[in-house]
Write an enzyme that holds these catalytic residues in place. Structure first.
Site, mmCIF file in Angstrom:
data_model
loop_
_atom_site.group_PDB
_atom_site.id
_atom_site.type_symbol
_atom_site.label_atom_id
_atom_site.label_comp_id
_atom_site.label_asym_id
_atom_site.label_seq_id
_atom_site.Cartn_x
_atom_site.Cartn_y
_atom_site.Cartn_z
ATOM 1 N N HIS A 135 0.841 -1.194 0.000
ATOM 2 C CA HIS A 135 0.000 0.000 0.000
ATOM 3 C C HIS A 135 0.876 1.244 0.000
ATOM 4 C CE1 HIS A 135 -3.409 -2.610 1.148
ATOM 5 N NE2 HIS A 135 -4.144 -1.642 0.678
ATOM 6 N N LYS A 139 -0.898 4.721 4.415
ATOM 7 C CA LYS A 139 -1.707 3.656 5.017
ATOM 8 C C LYS A 139 -1.180 3.377 6.420
ATOM 9 C CE LYS A 139 -4.600 0.055 4.787
ATOM 10 N NZ LYS A 139 -6.059 0.246 4.842
#
Length: 238
Positions: A135, A139
């Protein structure tokens, strides 16, 4: 349909764009700069509230929304140790709730594929299963909620494994998840079965946030006018 957005970051803005494209109206947008507007009077103007915030705020937001008797779609992750408590409050207040670690239609199909592959692979003990998720660096939780859902899908069949571990190094008796944070990746999830002879790999790679946003709006359309607790499986008829 009138929608309240609880959380107006990148996901909130993506949801707004999709909702407007589908003919809906945004009646409230809450972020850290206007928390005083997060009240029952304003929430009551919306048919559905869509909550996408961070692990630090999600639980309190959901408690507040259900105290107001709201209809809620939530995609926040990192708070699931309190999921049963939130679901109980939803029932107590005769409200409506859909939670998903990932609202993307493709990801929810991938969840089902992951479970089926685990069932097929489990009898073949020469294969070792591992997971990786990537990610963007903003995140905050690791592994992601999507990765945890995928891990739980594997562990439903691989009952000999004692849960999952987020680690660069494998641990005996655990399902290994390797979490990476690399910009600008919106989300890539890989499940890999490895043997001395070959590998079997399934991958879901998001190209942008629109799939997540579309799924959240579709879930809101499904939930509008209902009471009770639902899942994306019911939304998508899986």
């Amino acid at each position: 349909m009138k929608i309240a957005l609880i959380g107006y970051g990148k996901m909130g803005k993506a949801i707004e764009e999709v909702a407007l494209e589908r003919g809906h109206e945004i009646v409230l947008k809450i972020d850290e700069n206007n928390l005083s507007d997060f009240n029952k009077e304003n929430i009551d103007k919306a048919d559905v509230s869509i909550e996408f915030t961070g692990p630090h705020a999600a639980y309190d937001n959901l408690v507040k929304l259900f105290t107001f008797g709201a209809t809620v779609v939530s995609g926040s992750t990192g708070w699931l140790d309190k999921l049963q408590e939130v679901q109980a409050l939803c029932k107590e207040k005769n409200a409506a709730f859909i939670y998903a670690s990932n609202f993307s239609v493709g990801v929810n199909l991938f969840f089902e594929l992951n479970k089926k592959l685990a069932q097929l692979m489990h009898p073949h003990k020469q294969y070792t299963v591992t997971m990786e998720e990537i990610h963007h660096t903003q995140k905050k939780d690791a592994p992601s909620g999507t990765a945890i859902t995928l891990a739980e899908g594997v562990l439903e069949t691989y009952k000999e494994l004692d849960g999952w571990v987020n680690s660069e190094e494998p641990q005996q008796g655990k399902l290994q998840i390797v979490s990476k944070r690399i910009d600008p990746a919106p989300g890539t999830h890989t499940i890999k079965y490895t043997s001395e002879i070959d590998d079997i790999v399934i991958i879901h790679e998001a190209h942008n946030r629109k799939g997540f946003a579309l799924g959240a709006v579709v879930a809101a359309e499904f939930l509008n006018g209902k009471k009770g607790i639902y899942t994306m499986k019911e939304v998508l008829g899986l």
